[in-house]
Structure formats: C-alpha cells, structure tokens
Scaffold this active site. Sequence first.
Site, PDB file in Angstrom:
ATOM      1  N   LYS A 112       0.803  -1.226   0.000  1.00  0.00           N
ATOM      2  CA  LYS A 112       0.000   0.000   0.000  1.00  0.00           C
ATOM      3  C   LYS A 112       0.831   1.270   0.000  1.00  0.00           C
ATOM      4  O   LYS A 112       0.351   2.330  -0.387  1.00  0.00           O
ATOM      5  CB  LYS A 112      -0.961   0.009   1.203  1.00  0.00           C
ATOM      6  CG  LYS A 112      -2.091  -1.001   1.065  1.00  0.00           C
ATOM      7  CD  LYS A 112      -3.234  -0.675   1.998  1.00  0.00           C
ATOM      8  CE  LYS A 112      -4.382  -1.652   1.793  1.00  0.00           C
ATOM      9  NZ  LYS A 112      -5.498  -1.398   2.689  1.00  0.00           N
ATOM     10  N   LYS A 194      -8.483 -11.382  -9.138  1.00  0.00           N
ATOM     11  CA  LYS A 194      -9.510 -11.564  -8.128  1.00  0.00           C
ATOM     12  C   LYS A 194     -10.638 -10.555  -8.332  1.00  0.00           C
ATOM     13  O   LYS A 194     -10.381  -9.409  -8.725  1.00  0.00           O
ATOM     14  CB  LYS A 194      -8.867 -11.324  -6.751  1.00  0.00           C
ATOM     15  CG  LYS A 194      -9.355 -12.261  -5.673  1.00  0.00           C
ATOM     16  CD  LYS A 194      -8.551 -12.071  -4.418  1.00  0.00           C
ATOM     17  CE  LYS A 194      -9.480 -11.800  -3.260  1.00  0.00           C
ATOM     18  NZ  LYS A 194      -8.785 -11.637  -1.986  1.00  0.00           N
ATOM     19  N   LYS A 197     -13.691  -4.536  -6.087  1.00  0.00           N
ATOM     20  CA  LYS A 197     -14.506  -3.351  -6.333  1.00  0.00           C
ATOM     21  C   LYS A 197     -13.718  -2.285  -7.100  1.00  0.00           C
ATOM     22  O   LYS A 197     -14.296  -1.360  -7.647  1.00  0.00           O
ATOM     23  CB  LYS A 197     -15.089  -2.794  -5.032  1.00  0.00           C
ATOM     24  CG  LYS A 197     -14.091  -2.179  -4.071  1.00  0.00           C
ATOM     25  CD  LYS A 197     -14.896  -1.562  -2.939  1.00  0.00           C
ATOM     26  CE  LYS A 197     -14.133  -0.779  -1.917  1.00  0.00           C
ATOM     27  NZ  LYS A 197     -12.836  -1.095  -1.479  1.00  0.00           N
TER      28      LYS A 197
END
Length: 328
Positions: A112, A194, A197
Amino acid sequence: MTERVFSGIQPTGVVHIGNYLGAIKNWVNLQNEYESFFCIVDYHALTVPYEPKELPERVLELGATLLASGLDPEKCTLFVQSDVPEHTELTWLLTCITPVGQLSRMTQFKDKSQGQAADSIGAGLLCYPILMAADILIYKANRVPVGEDQTQHLELTRDIARRFNNIYGETFPEVQGLFTKTARIMALNDPEKKMSKSIPGSYIALTEDEASIRKKIRRAVTATGADPNTIPPGVANLFALLEAFGGEEDAARFREDYQAGTIRYSDLKEAVAEHMLAELNPIRQRYHEIIADREGLKKILARGGEAARTIARQNLHEIREKVGLVYQ
Ligand code: TRP
C-alpha cells in the site's frame, strides 16, 4: 468453554459476492457454533483517503448488508468499532511494545505504501495491524476467521499477545486463524484477477438488481488466454460460483459436459444466474427493508456496541492494572 470468535470488515463501499462468499456467509455459519463478535471497523477505514461525510452511510449500509445476509443480533454481537473507543486505548498500549521494524516489513504495508515518499504515508497505515490486534485481544478472542491476505496480521497479533504476556503476565489467549475453505471468486471480465470493487465490471454487488446480475453473468469472459489442457479460468470461475450458490449437482453435470466437449456456456451462465438469484433476491429484499428503517438499524448496532463495550471495558481495566495505569 465455547470459543470466542472475532472478525472485522471495513466499511469501504461496495460489498460484492466475493466478499459475501469469502467472509460474510462464513460468519453466518460461525454465529451458531461460537460466541461471536463481528465488527464494522470504521477506525480502520481512516487509514486511507476517504470522504468523512459519506462514512456514516457506508457504516449503516454495511450493517444492513450483514443483517440481510443472515447475521442475527440474537446469536452474535454485531457492532461498530468506534462505538467501543477502548479499542484505541488498547492500540496505544500495544503500540508501545511493537517493533517498528516488524510493522514496516508487513506485506500489506509495503504494497500500500509502495512508490510513495515516507513523508506522505500516514502512520495509520503502518500501525493498522496493531489496531487489528487490539480489536481481537480486547475481547480475548481466540478464533479469528480471516482470508489468506490477513495471515501475516494474525501472526503479528500472536507475537504482540505473547510479548505482552511475557512482560506483564499471562493475559491474552493464543489466537488462531479460522480458515474455512471458501471459493476464491475471480473478476467476471478478467478471470485471471480476483473479483474486486476497484475493477469496474469485475464484480456483482450483493444487493445488485436482478437484470443487472443477469447481464453481467451473460457477459462473463469464458475462454480467453486458456491453456487448451485445463479449464479456462473464466469457466472455472463460473463452476465455482455455481457450486458456491448451491448448484453442486448442476456443476457436476456441466463439468462432465465440459470434458465431453458438449458444454454450452449460455446454459452454464443461465444456471449460475438462477442459483445466484435464488440466494441473492431475498438478501436484497431484506436489505431494502432494513435500510429503510434507519432508526431500527441504528438501535441494533448501538445495542451490539453496548454489549461489546461492557466486555471491552472489563478487559481493558485488567490490562490497565497490569501495565501500571490504575492508581489506588
Ligand atoms: N484488516 C481486516 C481486513 O482488511 C479487517 C479487520 C480489522 C479484522 N480488524 C480485524 C479482521 C480483526 C479480523 C479481526 O480485512
């Protein structure tokens, strides 16, 4: 003694069928077997940029989604993390015994924060796993259902608990992951990735309307980039969806058809849509009922928060005594 389960889910927008099959549906089963705490982790949602005005709505929508999916406030404690501010106090106490090196080596932190200058990475992102450890440990939970991506965080939780016990005396139980076999659902339009969203067109939201669900399944990619000897990932994904939504028998038949070379993808997709809708239609209906009664929903979450807080307070008191913060 029945074991105590704790798990958390972030209120960060769309809940899709991958989240449902990977986590929520599992929680619905666990609430029957364990003393269960399920938490909408809003403090966690603050570690990345977000819209403050929208957060309360995200929390309520997620609460309604979880209830509509079958979490039962009579069987589990469903609550919002920030309704139990004790989580943050324990986070601080644990922060003081957690090595920075270990935090900065966490895979998720590295992913991240990649490519960002240290001056623009929030310390919340670094300390996030300590908050997660506090979520679990403040209830002295010993079983934590999580996905594979969270195993490193669970290891850290175990390390922190062990270190705390060594320094201050036996306090926390051994924490164990609860890994139930769940299907890994792939992106409908890009089945090598995968379902997510953040990939438009890849997901079906849990409360999506029927026409839109049918359309997305009809358009699902079936046979790109396939090695001729194995089932193409898009087809495997449709099989997995069919099985996950209770169509095991149909799936077995389609698998045979695939082997025989007689499979018709349009029939497979039709079957997937039927089984999926049989399960999702009632969830969507309940969701709309629950979200329409906002006051009722808030009350359910508040009650969960009070029940959780009673336990968190007691445990935190014991912890405060141990670290030397209770003055007589
Ligand atoms: N970090 C988890 C996730 O992103 C959510 C979470 C927060 C959690 N606290 C937790 C999961 C405690 C299990 C236990 O999915």
